[in-house]
Design a protein around this motif. Structure first.
Motif, mmCIF file in Angstrom:
data_model
loop_
_atom_site.group_PDB
_atom_site.id
_atom_site.type_symbol
_atom_site.label_atom_id
_atom_site.label_comp_id
_atom_site.label_asym_id
_atom_site.label_seq_id
_atom_site.Cartn_x
_atom_site.Cartn_y
_atom_site.Cartn_z
ATOM 1 N N UNK A 125 -6.731 -135.199 25.227
ATOM 2 C CA UNK A 125 -5.964 -134.678 24.097
ATOM 3 C C UNK A 125 -6.920 -134.266 22.979
ATOM 4 N N UNK A 126 -6.720 -133.078 22.464
ATOM 5 C CA UNK A 126 -7.480 -132.582 21.308
ATOM 6 C C UNK A 126 -6.509 -132.279 20.191
ATOM 7 N N UNK A 127 -6.791 -132.781 18.988
ATOM 8 C CA UNK A 127 -5.935 -132.465 17.843
ATOM 9 C C UNK A 127 -6.775 -132.252 16.585
ATOM 10 N N UNK A 128 -6.434 -131.203 15.847
ATOM 11 C CA UNK A 128 -7.027 -130.957 14.542
ATOM 12 C C UNK A 128 -6.440 -131.952 13.544
ATOM 13 N N UNK A 129 -7.295 -132.604 12.783
ATOM 14 C CA UNK A 129 -6.882 -133.714 11.918
ATOM 15 C C UNK A 129 -6.326 -133.227 10.573
#
Length: 416
Positions: free
Chosen positions: A145-149
């Motif tokens: 999972x990749x998410x912009x914070x």
């Protein structure tokens, strides 16, 4: 009572309770001892039973050792690569300068690590498309999972603001974010062009995202952009920005911000949204005239885009105009104003996790972990397409101005 409650709420955000860690807790590794790390991850992790801050690495190992000792991080690695190679680490948090995000996010993903990536995710839309459409993210539903914070967007207060908007009927939105000049020095890394420097790419992400949310759509055109550059040798980086967009429904959105406001200046970042006049709904107006036509024009203000869990308010101002049927003449008008706040989802009648001492970062961490664990959570998340759209809008401003796009990584061919 509200004042005392606010004091307690803010105190607890900086001194949250310590949760017992579960056996299936995710172990985080941190790339870089950046100033944002304690607020963005270490404090939120303290109250999360499924998050353990396991290791850190920095370019200067001595700094990493001091940082780890201060914040109770048990392991210090010799390099970023050692963080990625450690099989005990499940998640990598990347608070590095923007120009380094693409490289290290993809390196982490290639090792099977989940990635929490500080905003802005990349320096430009080209990099955003490479990252968020990368094959490493599309292997299976079990992949990393990749998410912009983008922490502020997870706050209940922001969701309360969105709940009182009617995006198709928004006619105008303006978001402002002004920071006094003493907060960021001239030699700050935010003004290093080679790694994606510029006030817009840092501070400007908040107001830009807020007007996009207000319209519930992506801008069709940047019709004006004014950027004030730093003095040489940092003249490729802006310290003050302004942009005007046209949205698909014909509405206008504006962003206005600076890292060089006067030292005596203080204001909270704010967005004001004005709607088109629409027919008033049954039960929301006081007109008793038989056959009268009543229109409502709504204006909504949200105060404190960045830190709504510390303090915020949503002001809803509805102006009603009453006319005889078929007439353009206003017989009578009145305004109804309401102020709303939501420091937990319970405050707005939603059944979702949250406590009054949770910061914006804690709400974000909750949903990031939920995503990894396959739980629904509050339903708030920053998707890949959302991050790409945000990058495209930032590019539109830089392209319209005289400063041009932020530089693409020289190693981009390795990652495409």
């Amino acid at each position: 009572m509200d004042f005392l409650g606010g004091v307690r709420r803010n105190w607890r955000q900086f001194d949250p309770p310590v949760a017992s860690k579960q056996e299936d807790a995710l172990k985080f590794g941190i790339l870089g001892a950046a100033n944002i790390v304690p607020m963005a991850l270490i404090l939120p992790a303290r109250s999360h039973s499924q998050v353990i801050i396991h290791a850190i690495a920095a370019r200067d190992k001595t700094r990493a050792i001091v940082f780890a000792k201060k914040h109770g991080i048990p392991v210090v690695k010799n390099s970023y690569e050692e963080i990625l190679d450690d099989p005990a680490i499940d998640v990598v948090y990347i608070p590095l300068p923007t120009g380094l995000h693409l490289e290290w996010a993809l390196k982490a993903l290639s090792k099977g690590k989940h990635v929490l990536l500080e905003k802005p995710a990349t320096s430009n839309a080209h990099e955003a498309e490479i990252l968020h459409h990368h094959r490493l993210l599309n292997q299976s539903s079990e992949g990393p999972i990749l998410m912009e914070a983008f922490h502020s967007r997870f706050a209940p207060g922001w969701q309360q603001f969105l709940a009182v908007l009617d995006p198709p009927n928004v006619s105008h939105a303006i978001a402002k974010n002004m920071v006094p000049s003493y907060i960021v020095s001239d030699d700050d890394i935010r003004f290093d062009y080679s790694i994606g420097g510029g006030a817009l790419l840092d501070l400007g992400t908040y107001p830009l995202a807020s007007i996009r949310d207000a319209f519930g759509a992506e801008p069709e055109e940047c019709i004006d952009a004014k950027m004030t550059p730093m003095a040489p040798p940092r003249e490729k980086c802006d310290h003050t920005f302004y942009a005007k967009f046209r949205f698909p429904n014909g509405g206008i959105g504006e962003v206005d911000g600076t890292l060089r406001a006067p030292k005596t200046h203080f204001s909270l970042p704010t967005i004001t949204v004005t709607h088109k006049p629409v027919p008033a709904q049954d039960g929301e107006n006081k007109a008793s005239d038989k056959g009268a036509e009543v229109t409502r024009t709504r204006k909504v203000t949200f105060c404190n885009l960045l830190w709504p869990t510390n303090y915020h308010y949503v002001t809803v101002e509805d102006k009603f105009e009453i006319r005889d049927a078929g007439s353009s003449t206003v017989k009578r008008e009145y305004t109804k104003t309401e102020t709303k706040k939501a420091y937990t989802f319970r405050d707005m009648g939603r059944d979702a996790a949250g406590e009054t001492h949770w910061s914006t970062y804690r709400y974000m961490l909750e949903e990031f972990v939920n995503k990894i664990k396959g739980r629904k959570g509050s339903g708030v998340f920053v998707s890949h397409e959302e991050s790409i759209a945000q990058s495209r809008a930032l590019d539109m401003i830089y392209e319209k101005s005289s400063l041009g796009l932020r530089p693409t990584s020289k190693r981009v061919s390795e990652f495409a």
